[in-house]
Design a protein around this motif. Structure first.
Motif, mmCIF file in Angstrom:
data_model
loop_
_atom_site.group_PDB
_atom_site.id
_atom_site.type_symbol
_atom_site.label_atom_id
_atom_site.label_comp_id
_atom_site.label_asym_id
_atom_site.label_seq_id
_atom_site.Cartn_x
_atom_site.Cartn_y
_atom_site.Cartn_z
ATOM 1 N N ILE A 5 67.105 56.054 17.910
ATOM 2 C CA ILE A 5 65.677 56.201 17.667
ATOM 3 C C ILE A 5 65.175 57.243 18.658
ATOM 4 O O ILE A 5 65.558 57.222 19.838
ATOM 5 C CB ILE A 5 64.917 54.861 17.815
ATOM 6 C CG1 ILE A 5 63.439 55.054 17.516
ATOM 7 C CG2 ILE A 5 65.128 54.252 19.174
ATOM 8 C CD1 ILE A 5 62.656 53.749 17.434
ATOM 9 N N LYS A 6 64.365 58.180 18.174
ATOM 10 C CA LYS A 6 63.828 59.218 19.058
ATOM 11 C C LYS A 6 62.425 58.795 19.472
ATOM 12 O O LYS A 6 61.571 58.544 18.633
ATOM 13 C CB LYS A 6 63.782 60.564 18.353
ATOM 14 C CG LYS A 6 63.314 61.688 19.265
ATOM 15 C CD LYS A 6 63.419 63.023 18.574
ATOM 16 C CE LYS A 6 64.703 63.670 19.054
ATOM 17 N NZ LYS A 6 64.922 64.989 18.508
ATOM 18 N N LEU A 7 62.223 58.696 20.782
ATOM 19 C CA LEU A 7 60.922 58.354 21.348
ATOM 20 C C LEU A 7 60.505 59.473 22.289
ATOM 21 O O LEU A 7 61.164 59.702 23.311
ATOM 22 C CB LEU A 7 60.979 57.017 22.085
ATOM 23 C CG LEU A 7 61.359 55.814 21.223
ATOM 24 C CD1 LEU A 7 61.568 54.582 22.083
ATOM 25 C CD2 LEU A 7 60.283 55.558 20.177
ATOM 26 N N ILE A 8 59.464 60.171 21.914
ATOM 27 C CA ILE A 8 58.970 61.356 22.617
ATOM 28 C C ILE A 8 60.112 62.370 22.694
ATOM 29 O O ILE A 8 60.517 62.899 21.678
ATOM 30 C CB ILE A 8 58.341 61.004 23.980
ATOM 31 C CG1 ILE A 8 57.256 59.919 23.772
ATOM 32 C CG2 ILE A 8 57.754 62.234 24.642
ATOM 33 C CD1 ILE A 8 56.637 59.390 25.028
ATOM 34 N N TYR A 60 66.418 46.969 12.430
ATOM 35 C CA TYR A 60 66.399 47.563 11.097
ATOM 36 C C TYR A 60 67.186 48.864 11.187
ATOM 37 O O TYR A 60 66.956 49.666 12.092
ATOM 38 C CB TYR A 60 64.970 47.885 10.658
ATOM 39 C CG TYR A 60 64.095 46.677 10.462
ATOM 40 C CD1 TYR A 60 64.023 46.057 9.209
ATOM 41 C CD2 TYR A 60 63.325 46.161 11.498
ATOM 42 C CE1 TYR A 60 63.206 44.957 9.015
ATOM 43 C CE2 TYR A 60 62.515 45.058 11.307
ATOM 44 C CZ TYR A 60 62.454 44.471 10.068
ATOM 45 O OH TYR A 60 61.652 43.377 9.871
ATOM 46 N N LEU A 61 68.108 49.077 10.260
ATOM 47 C CA LEU A 61 68.900 50.299 10.231
ATOM 48 C C LEU A 61 68.765 50.964 8.875
ATOM 49 O O LEU A 61 68.742 50.292 7.840
ATOM 50 C CB LEU A 61 70.375 49.994 10.488
ATOM 51 C CG LEU A 61 70.723 49.355 11.831
ATOM 52 C CD1 LEU A 61 72.217 49.065 11.885
ATOM 53 C CD2 LEU A 61 70.308 50.239 12.985
ATOM 54 N N MET A 62 68.679 52.289 8.897
ATOM 55 C CA MET A 62 68.664 53.063 7.660
ATOM 56 C C MET A 62 69.386 54.381 7.912
ATOM 57 O O MET A 62 69.519 54.801 9.062
ATOM 58 C CB MET A 62 67.238 53.309 7.167
ATOM 59 C CG MET A 62 66.387 54.191 8.053
ATOM 60 S SD MET A 62 64.754 54.527 7.376
ATOM 61 C CE MET A 62 65.067 56.067 6.522
ATOM 62 N N TRP A 70 61.999 56.934 13.112
ATOM 63 C CA TRP A 70 62.548 55.584 13.179
ATOM 64 C C TRP A 70 62.704 55.044 11.780
ATOM 65 O O TRP A 70 62.240 55.630 10.807
ATOM 66 C CB TRP A 70 61.683 54.651 14.027
ATOM 67 C CG TRP A 70 60.254 54.638 13.643
ATOM 68 C CD1 TRP A 70 59.672 53.954 12.617
ATOM 69 C CD2 TRP A 70 59.198 55.383 14.251
ATOM 70 N NE1 TRP A 70 58.346 54.217 12.563
ATOM 71 C CE2 TRP A 70 58.021 55.091 13.554
ATOM 72 C CE3 TRP A 70 59.157 56.273 15.331
ATOM 73 C CZ2 TRP A 70 56.798 55.651 13.893
ATOM 74 C CZ3 TRP A 70 57.931 56.830 15.654
ATOM 75 C CH2 TRP A 70 56.784 56.514 14.956
ATOM 76 N N ALA A 71 63.356 53.926 11.666
ATOM 77 C CA ALA A 71 63.649 53.345 10.359
ATOM 78 C C ALA A 71 62.369 52.862 9.687
ATOM 79 O O ALA A 71 61.474 52.321 10.320
ATOM 80 C CB ALA A 71 64.622 52.181 10.510
ATOM 81 N N ASN A 72 62.301 53.045 8.389
ATOM 82 C CA ASN A 72 61.217 52.529 7.572
ATOM 83 C C ASN A 72 61.670 51.157 7.068
ATOM 84 O O ASN A 72 62.701 51.049 6.411
ATOM 85 C CB ASN A 72 60.966 53.497 6.411
ATOM 86 C CG ASN A 72 59.872 53.045 5.491
ATOM 87 O OD1 ASN A 72 59.594 51.860 5.350
ATOM 88 N ND2 ASN A 72 59.236 54.011 4.856
#
Length: 92
Positions: A5-8, A60-62, A70-72
């Motif tokens: 997950i990319k955060l900033i 949650y993974l996609m 991030w994953a929907n």
């Protein structure tokens, strides 16, 4: 296995193992995993299911999508975490 997950400007990488259908064990969660940065587009996208105390209960993974950070939830598969703990207790 890994997911990101990319955060900033950081790529957080979750390393985990499948323990049964629909259940995972978290091994590590870190923003210092070089492989997460190098292979971000090869790992699934991640969204963490945590409570107000930041205890992780599931993920949650996609598949990776360059237009989503991030994953929907509606497009993801949910996995219960068999070793729930505070998000930052999984160490780097």
């Amino acid at each position: 296995m890994k997911a990101t997950i990319k955060l900033i400007s950081s790529v957080w990488t979750l390393e985990f193992e499948m323990v049964s259908e629909g259940e995972i064990k978290i091994l590590r969660y870190s923003r210092d995993d070089p492989e997460g940065y190098e292979k971000e587009d090869q790992f699934p996208r991640l969204m963490i299911d945590e409570d107000a105390q930041r205890t992780v209960w599931g993920v949650y993974l996609m598949p990776f999508d360059p237009f989503k950070c991030w994953a929907n939830i509606s497009e993801s598969v949910y996995f219960k975490v068999v070793n729930p703990a505070h998000i930052f207790s999984y160490g780097s």
